[in-house]
Design a protein around this motif. Structure first.
Motif, PDB file in Angstrom:
ATOM      1  N   HIS A  67     -12.779  -5.302 -16.878  1.00  0.00           N
ATOM      2  CA  HIS A  67     -12.744  -5.140 -15.424  1.00  0.00           C
ATOM      3  C   HIS A  67     -11.686  -6.006 -14.754  1.00  0.00           C
ATOM      4  CE1 HIS A  67     -16.496  -2.933 -15.650  1.00  0.00           C
ATOM      5  NE2 HIS A  67     -16.967  -3.883 -16.431  1.00  0.00           N
ATOM      6  N   LYS A  68     -11.200  -5.510 -13.611  1.00  0.00           N
ATOM      7  CA  LYS A  68     -10.307  -6.292 -12.762  1.00  0.00           C
ATOM      8  C   LYS A  68     -11.085  -7.450 -12.136  1.00  0.00           C
ATOM      9  CE  LYS A  68      -7.076  -2.645 -11.324  1.00  0.00           C
ATOM     10  NZ  LYS A  68      -6.580  -1.906 -10.145  1.00  0.00           N
ATOM     11  N   LYS A  69     -10.337  -8.411 -11.612  1.00  0.00           N
ATOM     12  CA  LYS A  69     -10.934  -9.612 -11.008  1.00  0.00           C
ATOM     13  C   LYS A  69     -11.935  -9.256  -9.904  1.00  0.00           C
ATOM     14  CE  LYS A  69      -9.544 -14.037  -9.009  1.00  0.00           C
ATOM     15  NZ  LYS A  69      -8.389 -14.909  -8.672  1.00  0.00           N
ATOM     16  N   ALA A  70     -11.595  -8.279  -9.074  1.00  0.00           N
ATOM     17  CA  ALA A  70     -12.468  -7.909  -7.954  1.00  0.00           C
ATOM     18  C   ALA A  70     -13.805  -7.368  -8.448  1.00  0.00           C
ATOM     19  CB  ALA A  70     -11.779  -6.872  -7.067  1.00  0.00           C
ATOM     20  N   SER A  71     -13.779  -6.624  -9.558  1.00  0.00           N
ATOM     21  CA  SER A  71     -15.019  -6.081 -10.133  1.00  0.00           C
ATOM     22  C   SER A  71     -15.807  -7.166 -10.862  1.00  0.00           C
ATOM     23  CB  SER A  71     -14.709  -4.955 -11.118  1.00  0.00           C
ATOM     24  OG  SER A  71     -13.802  -4.040 -10.568  1.00  0.00           O
ATOM     25  N   ALA A  72     -15.082  -8.113 -11.467  1.00  0.00           N
ATOM     26  CA  ALA A  72     -15.732  -9.192 -12.225  1.00  0.00           C
ATOM     27  C   ALA A  72     -16.548 -10.114 -11.328  1.00  0.00           C
ATOM     28  CB  ALA A  72     -14.681  -9.986 -13.003  1.00  0.00           C
ATOM     29  N   MET A  73     -16.371 -10.015 -10.007  1.00  0.00           N
ATOM     30  CA  MET A  73     -17.173 -10.801  -9.055  1.00  0.00           C
ATOM     31  C   MET A  73     -18.664 -10.552  -9.244  1.00  0.00           C
ATOM     32  SD  MET A  73     -15.926 -12.842  -6.602  1.00  0.00           S
ATOM     33  CE  MET A  73     -16.730 -12.586  -5.015  1.00  0.00           C
ATOM     34  N   LEU A  74     -19.010  -9.394  -9.772  1.00  0.00           N
ATOM     35  CA  LEU A  74     -20.414  -9.059 -10.000  1.00  0.00           C
ATOM     36  C   LEU A  74     -21.072 -10.064 -10.953  1.00  0.00           C
ATOM     37  CD1 LEU A  74     -22.284  -6.818  -8.956  1.00  0.00           C
ATOM     38  CD2 LEU A  74     -21.716  -5.473 -10.974  1.00  0.00           C
ATOM     39  N   GLU A  75     -20.261 -10.673 -11.811  1.00  0.00           N
ATOM     40  CA  GLU A  75     -20.776 -11.738 -12.671  1.00  0.00           C
ATOM     41  C   GLU A  75     -20.335 -13.119 -12.225  1.00  0.00           C
ATOM     42  OE1 GLU A  75     -21.032 -13.272 -17.305  1.00  0.00           O
ATOM     43  OE2 GLU A  75     -19.997 -11.394 -16.886  1.00  0.00           O
ATOM     44  N   SER A  76     -19.110 -13.236 -11.743  1.00  0.00           N
ATOM     45  CA  SER A  76     -18.566 -14.571 -11.467  1.00  0.00           C
ATOM     46  C   SER A  76     -19.168 -15.224 -10.230  1.00  0.00           C
ATOM     47  CB  SER A  76     -17.037 -14.528 -11.351  1.00  0.00           C
ATOM     48  OG  SER A  76     -16.630 -13.733 -10.262  1.00  0.00           O
ATOM     49  N   SER A  77     -19.867 -14.446  -9.397  1.00  0.00           N
ATOM     50  CA  SER A  77     -20.574 -15.033  -8.255  1.00  0.00           C
ATOM     51  C   SER A  77     -21.983 -14.451  -8.155  1.00  0.00           C
ATOM     52  CB  SER A  77     -19.827 -14.777  -6.940  1.00  0.00           C
ATOM     53  OG  SER A  77     -20.630 -15.150  -5.833  1.00  0.00           O
ATOM     54  N   LYS A  78     -22.985 -15.300  -8.405  1.00  0.00           N
ATOM     55  CA  LYS A  78     -24.379 -14.864  -8.278  1.00  0.00           C
ATOM     56  C   LYS A  78     -24.684 -14.475  -6.826  1.00  0.00           C
ATOM     57  CE  LYS A  78     -26.219 -16.020 -12.476  1.00  0.00           C
ATOM     58  NZ  LYS A  78     -25.026 -16.402 -13.202  1.00  0.00           N
TER      59      LYS A  78
END
Length: 424
Positions: free
Chosen positions: A92-103
């Motif tokens: 995933h791109k960084k914007a999509s990875a927010m789903l994990e990288s920020s609770k």
């Protein structure tokens, strides 16, 4: 074709092991890998988060496909950079990875799109967080907002434990990851992992699995990155799977598109199935570790072929084939894990363990020092075995595990116990 796997752990060894089996693959590379991966792939001496040098390597070596294992490089934008350079990447791109990288992002997202999850509040101040705990009582769950290698979640059974967890987080236990925290209600039930390969608003389910997060038997002790897993799990019945898809997976994909964060890669929903129905505990934007290890042992079809079809927009025709067996993985960890541990302990007995054709040992924290295989991390190995039923797979995996030795090694003796109890 040439394939690059990014990552150092047991998940990446299992992915590399499966990718290596594809007739499409002529050369396999791994950055940076471990001692097990280096037996089957060419070592690329670049850290998984050194994105610019990975891009450079992929261009210079004409890599046809890159598969990303861990969350950190995804959250730092590895997929964005590869795609900018016209390089094919599954992740995933960084914007999509927010789903994990920020609770906090994930919880707010679930609330917005009606995806079932525990009641929660977010906090940036210690006093307010403690007041909330006193109001809610225990048990209660405290989560660091950012990435903390699977250790940023504290399931507090008492108010005192919860308050201490809050104080630890705000005093910097997880660095920047815990400058903001989520406190949520405790949900009872049974955890399960649901993983799919996704692209846009479509998905391909992987085999079901169940992880064992706590460090000690009977789910005691602190959370870890995972101490073992098995696949499939009968806690996810066909009816429950239908609900997971309808209420969680598809709404998540559609919601992320609406947010301008279209997904392309693996999507993992950590679920609690209990008295309050099916709720999402967390989302991960990659395969789970240690779930990947038993799942890859059961995948019969060609993972590389599946990934290429998905990237080329042909996800509807991806039909993974699974062997009709149980697969169990047991993590062997260093003394002290998930806290401080020593490295450099010699490992013996893997060849003996793998004499059973149903056993494969995946490396995680391993290295070669002075010609010897040594420990180089908290989670050192995942020993996997397949069997015609859960009982046989468990017996085989523990027989194999007993043959492997390193100073201070510890592992849970009850991986798969819930499934064993259900099958009695």
């Amino acid at each position: 074709m040439k394939v690059l796997v990014v990552g150092n752990g047991g998940r990446e060894h299992a992915l590399a092991w499966k990718i290596k089996q594809s007739p499409l693959v002529k050369e396999l590379y791994c950055a940076k890998g471990n001692a097990g991966i280096w037996k089957i792939a060419k070592k690329v001496d670049i850290e998984p988060t050194d994105i610019e040098n990975l891009v450079k390597f992929a261009k210079e070596n004409k890599i046809d496909l890159t598969v990303v294992g861990p969350e950190q490089p995804l959250s730092e934008g590895i997929a964005d950079r590869f795609l900018q350079e016209g390089l094919k990447i599954f992740g995933h791109k960084k914007a999509s990875a927010m789903l994990e990288s920020s609770k906090v992002f994930a919880k707010n997202f679930m609330k917005k799109y009606g995806i079932p999850t525990a009641f929660y509040e977010t906090f940036e101040e210690e006093d307010k967080a403690i007041d909330f705990i006193k109001k809610m009582g225990a048990p209660i769950v405290i989560k660091a907002d950012g990435l903390a290698a699977g250790k940023g979640v504290i399931v507090a059974m008492t108010e005192e434990e919860a308050i201490n967890a809050v104080k630890d987080m705000f005093s910097g236990k997880f660095g920047k990851a815990s400058q903001r925290i989520v406190i949520e209600e405790y949900l009872d039930g049974e955890e399960a992992s649901y993983i799919a390969m996704v692209k846009g608003d479509k998905l391909v389910p992987m085999a079901t699995s169940q992880d064992h997060k706590r460090v000690y038997d009977n789910d005691k002790g602190p959370n870890t990155g995972g101490m073992g897993a098995y696949s499939p799990t009968s806690v996810i019945t066909p009816e429950i799977e239908k609900q997971i898809l309808e209420k969680i997976m598809y709404p998540t994909l559609k919601g992320m598109i609406q947010e301008g964060r279209e997904m392309s890669g693996f999507l993992y929903a950590g679920l609690m199935i209990g008295s309050k129905g099916i709720n999402v505990l967390e989302f991960n934007v990659r395969m789970g570790d240690p779930e990947t290890q038993p799942i890859m042992r059961r995948l019969q079809s060609d993972l590389v072929e599946h990934i290429l079809q998905i990237l080329e927009g042909d996800i509807d025709n991806v039909k993974p084939q699974w062997i009709d067996k149980y697969s169990v993985g047991v993590v062997m960890a260093s003394k002290g894990y998930p806290d401080k541990y020593e490295k450099g302990k010699e490992i013996t007995g893997i060849e003996e363990a793998e004499k059973d054709p149903d056993v494969v040992v995946f490396h995680a924290g391993t290295n070669i020092k002075d010609g010897k295989l040594v420990t180089d991390g908290g989670r050192v190995l995942t020993v996997t075995a397949t069997g015609k039923n859960i009982k046989e797979a468990v017996e085989k995996v523990y027989n194999a595990t007993s043959k492997i030795h390193f100073e201070g090694a510890h592992y849970r003796k009850d991986i798969g116990y819930r499934e064993l109890n259900r099958k009695k």
